[in-house]
Write a protein that holds these residues in place. Structure first.
Motif, PDB file in Angstrom:
ATOM      1  N   VAL A 112       0.858  -1.189   0.000  1.00  0.00           N
ATOM      2  CA  VAL A 112       0.000   0.000   0.000  1.00  0.00           C
ATOM      3  C   VAL A 112       0.894   1.239   0.000  1.00  0.00           C
ATOM      4  O   VAL A 112       2.073   1.190   0.349  1.00  0.00           O
ATOM      5  CB  VAL A 112      -0.930   0.025   1.238  1.00  0.00           C
ATOM      6  N   GLU A 138      -7.775   2.371  -5.301  1.00  0.00           N
ATOM      7  CA  GLU A 138      -6.791   1.413  -4.818  1.00  0.00           C
ATOM      8  C   GLU A 138      -6.288   0.536  -5.965  1.00  0.00           C
ATOM      9  O   GLU A 138      -7.065   0.023  -6.765  1.00  0.00           O
ATOM     10  CB  GLU A 138      -7.400   0.514  -3.732  1.00  0.00           C
ATOM     11  N   ASP A 185      -3.555   7.412  -7.835  1.00  0.00           N
ATOM     12  CA  ASP A 185      -4.164   7.722  -6.547  1.00  0.00           C
ATOM     13  C   ASP A 185      -3.410   8.815  -5.785  1.00  0.00           C
ATOM     14  O   ASP A 185      -3.892   9.295  -4.756  1.00  0.00           O
ATOM     15  CB  ASP A 185      -4.272   6.465  -5.675  1.00  0.00           C
TER      16      ASP A 185
END
Length: 571
Positions: free
Chosen positions: A253, A395, A400
């Protein structure tokens, strides 16, 4: 939300890092890895052990508490050695500024040149006085490359870490810390930097590494670890954001990096300086070198945030820290809080994602869209760029955390034009897709996105009463929706136009915590009929605006639903 933390060195200024930690905690961020140099290494090690800002320092009703509330000079430095350094520094300061005995003599030579030979003889005989008065500290600096030992600092830190972690007998190692810690020191034996971490040196003692990183040249004596002689890590890397690169590479992430830089309060000259005296130049050499190199050390790190903490003390002003602890911590907290509000917003990104997901659901319903809708907030970060600061359903996509040039043919046009903008992705010309300025913006957008609708967020809804967008105030941000399927003409329906504008203001209110949405402040006489088609913007092929400029408040049913979402998400 997890973040990486980088704490810069700065000696006595380091207490400002506690304020930075407090501001980060109040926003709900959590450090999953920390790195530090010098005083930054001390703060980073305490954070890695689990200490909070209140446990480190707290001032309430004039009463100070916490680990760092005690007299730091007596707690961390050998009292006798430090007093010798203070006396020598005071002497040198007066000498260089021409205020001491010898300095006064020298300054008068220009006025009484006839007596120069007299003062020359006296100076030759008096020059041995400093050697006698400051014999011990000068000998330590000459023979040991430093005047003050780090033993007290090292023992105190090991005691604090072991107490927090419940390790009897001290000797906390890097592998014992619950949060990843990276510490940088300079290895004089090898002429290179030395990195301590759980990966590189799992069994190394944290207190030893931090003491080495703290060993400011000539002030602290070097630290011996094994065969290495180590000193201040600031000589090698004072803002070591790069030491976390391996964690960024393997992370599944996106984890932002917060770097905290310690700055002196530099007084602006009252008049242009034609020259700089030696003593003033020397005082700025090190600071200028470290600050300039920090820019290079932090380049090309994704989602990187550099926060500058200004203090009123200098690197070696440990004698002034005890008098100004609360003020130094307050300044650190204010500096970070201002940055977060300006560049990231006052809300936790995870909470904002939750809010955006809720609004995506209602926008999907209102627009009768059958595909997936993505949503994100675009905010100016300076006069040149804007970037995605919050997002939902992005995601796994490469955009992003997209950065765009202000005014470029991208979503940024919504901010420049100060009105809602529709992008028809299929009609954006190849010149924009291949342009150096915008090719990455368009290249990383998922192929399935057909339309992008961007709506500005204003600090006052009165801007929606104006027919001329250029007369409106600059938007705080823009709320963008990416549509995969659907007919763009539905966005021209007055009811939907009004609704999305209201959603943008509500998102802005939720984000800033300020009242931005009040139905009565929308235009009450907005044109009821929508244009038959979007109006193409000359010179920006693929971008369209509505002929209907003013916006009315949505109907009561929509208002109630917006209020329900805010109440539910904020609970």
């Amino acid at each position: 939300m997890d973040i990486y933390g980088v704490f810069e060195g700065g000696g006595a200024k380091g207490l400002a890092h506690v304020g930075a930690l407090r501001a980060v905690e109040e926003r709900g961020f959590r450090f999953c890895a920390v790195a530090g140099t010098s005083i930054g290494a001390i703060i980073a090690s305490l954070i890695a052990a689990g200490y909070t800002s209140n446990e480190l320092f707290l001032a309430c009703d004039g009463v100070e508490s916490g680990l760092l509330s005690e007299d730091l000079e007596k707690k961390l430095l050998d009292d006798l050695e430090y007093r010798r350094v203070v006396r020598l520094r005071s002497f040198l300061t007066k000498l260089l500024k021409g205020r001491g005995t010898i300095g006064s003599v020298v300054s008068r030579l220009a006025i009484r040149p006839m007596l120069a030979w007299v003062f020359g003889v006296l100076a030759a005989n008096l020059s041995v006085i400093p050697l006698v008065l400051h014999n011990r500290v000068l000998r330590d600096v000459w023979l040991n490359a430093g005047a003050v030992r780090t033993d007290k600092l090292r023992n105190w830190l090991d005691e604090m870490l072991s107490e927090k972690l419940g390790i009897d007998g001290g000797y906390v190692r890097f592998c014992d810390l619950p949060i990843e810690l990276r510490v940088v020191a300079t290895d004089l034996s090898k002429g290179d930097l030395r990195l301590f971490s759980k990966k590189e040196t799992p069994d190394a003692l944290v207190a030893d590494a931090v003491a080495a990183s703290m060993a400011y040249p000539l002030f602290f004596k070097p630290v011996q670890i094994g065969d290495s002689v180590l000193v201040d890590g600031g000589l090698s890397s004072n803002s070591p954001a790069w030491v976390l690169d391996d964690l960024r590479e393997v992370s599944s992430v996106r984890v932002p990096t917060f770097a905290f830089r310690l700055l002196d309060t530099v007084e602006e000259p009252t008049q242009p300086q034609k020259r700089m005296l030696l003593w003033r130049a020397l005082s700025r050499f090190v600071a200028s070198s470290l600050n300039s190199r920090a820019v290079l050390e932090t380049r090309r790190i994704d989602d990187f945030h550099l926060m500058e903490l200004t203090t009123k003390v200098r690197t070696l002003d440990f004698d002034l820290v005890n008098k100004n602890k609360a003020e130094i911590v307050r300044r650190g907290a204010e500096g970070v809080a201002q940055y977060l509000s300006r560049k990231i917003g006052p809300r936790d990104p995870e909470l904002m994602e939750k809010a955006l997901r809720a609004f995506i659901a209602i926008v999907t319903e209102v627009t009768r869209n059958e595909g997936i809708i993505r949503a994100y907030l675009l905010q100016p970060v300076d006069e040149v760029y804007c970037r995605v600061i919050y997002s939902a359903l992005l995601e796994g996509d490469a955009d992003d955390a997209l950065i765009m040039r202000s005014g470029s043919r991208s979503q940024a046009l919504c901010l420049a034009w100060q009105e809602p903008v529709l992008m028809d992705v299929s009609t954006i010309p190849a010149t924009d897709r291949n342009s150096v300025i915008t090719k990455y913006v368009h290249a990383v957008r998922p192929r399935e996105v057909r339309y992008v609708y961007c709506c500005p967020i204003f600090s006052s809804q009165d801007d929606w009463r104006l027919d001329v967008p250029s007369e409106r105030s600059e938007p705080m941000a823009a709320l963008c929706f990416d549509f995969q399927v659907g007919d763009s003409s539905i966005l021209l329906e007055p009811e939907i136009e009004d609704f999305i504008s209201a959603v943008a203001q509500v998102i802005g209110e939720f984000w800033t915590g300020r009242p931005l949405f009040e139905p009565s402040n929308f235009a009450d006489d907005a044109v009821a009929t929508a244009a038959s088609n979007w109006s193409a913007v000359a010179g920006a092929e693929g971008f369209y605006v509505s002929a209907r400029k003013r916006r009315s408040a949505p109907n009561d049913r929509f208002i109630k639903r917006l209020e329900d979402i805010v109440r539910r998400v904020g609970a």
